[in-house]
Design an enzyme around this catalytic site. Structure first.
Site, PDB file in Angstrom:
ATOM      1  N   GLY A  94       0.794  -1.225   0.000  1.00 22.50           N
ATOM      2  CA  GLY A  94       0.000   0.000   0.000  1.00 22.50           C
ATOM      3  C   GLY A  94       0.822   1.268   0.000  1.00 22.50           C
ATOM      4  N   LEU A 136       0.616   3.629  -2.293  1.00 22.69           N
ATOM      5  CA  LEU A 136       1.156   3.450  -3.636  1.00 22.69           C
ATOM      6  C   LEU A 136       1.887   4.698  -4.122  1.00 22.69           C
ATOM      7  CD1 LEU A 136      -1.846   1.621  -5.384  1.00 22.69           C
ATOM      8  CD2 LEU A 136       0.022   0.654  -4.025  1.00 22.69           C
ATOM      9  N   HIS A 137       2.926   4.441  -4.905  1.00 23.00           N
ATOM     10  CA  HIS A 137       3.670   5.524  -5.569  1.00 23.00           C
ATOM     11  C   HIS A 137       3.905   5.092  -7.012  1.00 23.00           C
ATOM     12  CE1 HIS A 137       7.095   2.902  -5.012  1.00 23.00           C
ATOM     13  NE2 HIS A 137       6.994   2.975  -3.699  1.00 23.00           N
ATOM     14  N   HIS A 163       4.841   1.459  -7.789  1.00 25.98           N
ATOM     15  CA  HIS A 163       3.725   0.491  -7.839  1.00 25.98           C
ATOM     16  C   HIS A 163       2.900   0.697  -9.106  1.00 25.98           C
ATOM     17  CE1 HIS A 163       4.242   1.163  -3.347  1.00 25.98           C
ATOM     18  NE2 HIS A 163       4.422  -0.135  -3.452  1.00 25.98           N
ATOM     19  N   GLN A 169       6.852  -9.851   7.948  1.00 26.67           N
ATOM     20  CA  GLN A 169       8.133  -9.519   7.334  1.00 26.67           C
ATOM     21  C   GLN A 169       8.836  -8.338   8.004  1.00 26.67           C
ATOM     22  OE1 GLN A 169       6.076  -8.704   3.442  1.00 26.67           O
ATOM     23  NE2 GLN A 169       7.700  -7.193   3.197  1.00 26.67           N
ATOM     24  N   SER A 223       7.861   3.889  -0.141  1.00 27.56           N
ATOM     25  CA  SER A 223       6.903   4.522   0.772  1.00 27.56           C
ATOM     26  C   SER A 223       7.625   5.041   2.013  1.00 27.56           C
ATOM     27  CB  SER A 223       5.814   3.527   1.170  1.00 27.56           C
ATOM     28  OG  SER A 223       5.251   2.960   0.003  1.00 27.56           O
TER      29      SER A 223
HETATM   30  O1  PAF Z   1       7.755  -5.550  -1.780  1.00 31.20           O
HETATM   31  C1  PAF Z   1       6.769  -5.491  -1.021  1.00 31.20           C
HETATM   32  O2  PAF Z   1       6.060  -4.479  -0.971  1.00 31.20           O
HETATM   33  C2  PAF Z   1       6.444  -6.666  -0.124  1.00 31.20           C
HETATM   34  O3  PAF Z   1       7.599  -7.303   0.301  1.00 31.20           O
HETATM   35  C3  PAF Z   1       5.462  -7.666  -0.777  1.00 31.20           C
HETATM   36  C4  PAF Z   1       6.077  -8.323  -1.988  1.00 31.20           C
HETATM   37  C5  PAF Z   1       4.171  -6.952  -1.151  1.00 31.20           C
HETATM   38  C6  PAF Z   1       5.112  -8.777   0.229  1.00 31.20           C
HETATM   39  O4  PAF Z   1       4.514  -8.267   1.374  1.00 31.20           O
END
Ligand code: PAF
Length: 294
Positions: free
Chosen positions: A25, A27-28, A31, A55, A180
């Protein structure tokens, strides 16, 4: 564009070939370039928006991660996405995850060595996103070059029939790779952060003038950041683009990655090198929408 919060609802909407753009999310243009690449190649483009707690090795980074679903919906729709899936944390992880995905070797060096558990979290959520949307194509940025290698390996090892498509790094006009996290930099930190891309561009020039000495190339990549106040370089490394194993010579397809902390913000950047040619990414000719343009 339809907005749903479960894979079951998303699958009802998928028609023809499916392109997946996984995001966390806020987004820029990075993305949006993935969404546009998917729209050009797939009949249905699905964007997922999920800030994956698995993560984040640093709870503060997870709490501070910028979120604005209404803005993401507008931007993804304008870029041509057909479906946006924004699952809740409870939907994705109704229990403590008992199954996790670990990609051996590809996730060991660089990010994997500095962020314990990070790639297990990425591999686990990407596996769930693949299982949930069954894409034909999935689009990832080359800024996170090690992540791209990891996702390609997991797709092949786990027999997903998805083609993993790596897309160019999108940069601010002054070279800073879009992220982001850039939003969390103060003005001074923002200026200091350009030392990462500036070093990579110096290294790119060396490669293009025929330098093959890896120590010299990697040294050039980190020199500027090392010399910039407020920037703590964690690593600069040349690695094989497929295995993400650090490389001692410039053969085949490689990426040159740098990671650094600037204040509380951790940034990474990379360029791709193949046969003496360098993919530096694509600079914007206007300020990013991250700074309020959308
Ligand atoms: O690159 C990311 O934004 C994240 O690591 C991903 C691939 C959406 C997984 O959460």
């Amino acid at each position: 564009m339809k907005v749903v919060d479960t894979f079951e609802a998303a699958r009802e909407l998928l028609e023809g070939s499916v392109g997946l753009v996984p995001t966390m999310g806020f987004l820029h243009e990075g993305h949006l370039s993935l969404i546009e690449a998917s729209v050009a190649r797939a009949e249905t483009t699905v964007v997922t928006v999920f800030v994956n707690p698995l993560q984040f090795d640093d709870g503060g980074d997870l709490d501070d991660y910028p979120r604005d679903l209404e803005r993401d919906i507008r931007l993804a729709a304008d870029a041509g996405a057909s479906v946006l899936v924004a699952p809740t944390r409870d939907y994705m992880y109704p229990t403590r995850p008992r199954t996790s995905v670990m990609v051996d070797e590809v996730g060991d060096a660089m990010e994997g060595a500095r962020r314990p558990g990070h790639f297990i979290g990425v591999a686990t959520v990407v596996t769930k996103l693949f299982a949930g949307t069954d894409p034909d194509l999935a689009f990832f940025g080359r800024k996170d070059a090690q992540q791209l290698a990891l996702v390609s390996t997991l797709a092949s090892d786990l027999s997903f029939k998805v083609d993993i498509v790596g897309c160019p790094v999108i940069r601010e006009h002054d070279g800073l790779a879009l992220s982001s996290r850039n939003l969390r930099l103060s003005d001074d930190e923002r200026r200091a952060a350009t030392s990462l891309s500036a070093g990579l561009m110096q290294a790119a020039l060396l490669v293009e003038t025929g330098v093959v000495d890896v120590a010299e190339i990697v040294g050039a990549a980190r020199r500027m950041a090392d010399a910039t106040d407020g920037v703590q370089v964690e690593y600069a490394e040349l690695a094989d683009a497929h295995s993400a194993v650090p490389a001692g010579e410039l053969a085949g397809r490689r990426f040159l990655a740098i990671a650094a902390r600037i204040g509380d913000v951790r940034l990474i950047d990379s360029i791709t090198i193949e046969d003496g040619a360098v993919d530096r990414g694509v600079p914007l000719d206007h300020p990013s929408i991250l700074y309020g343009g959308a």
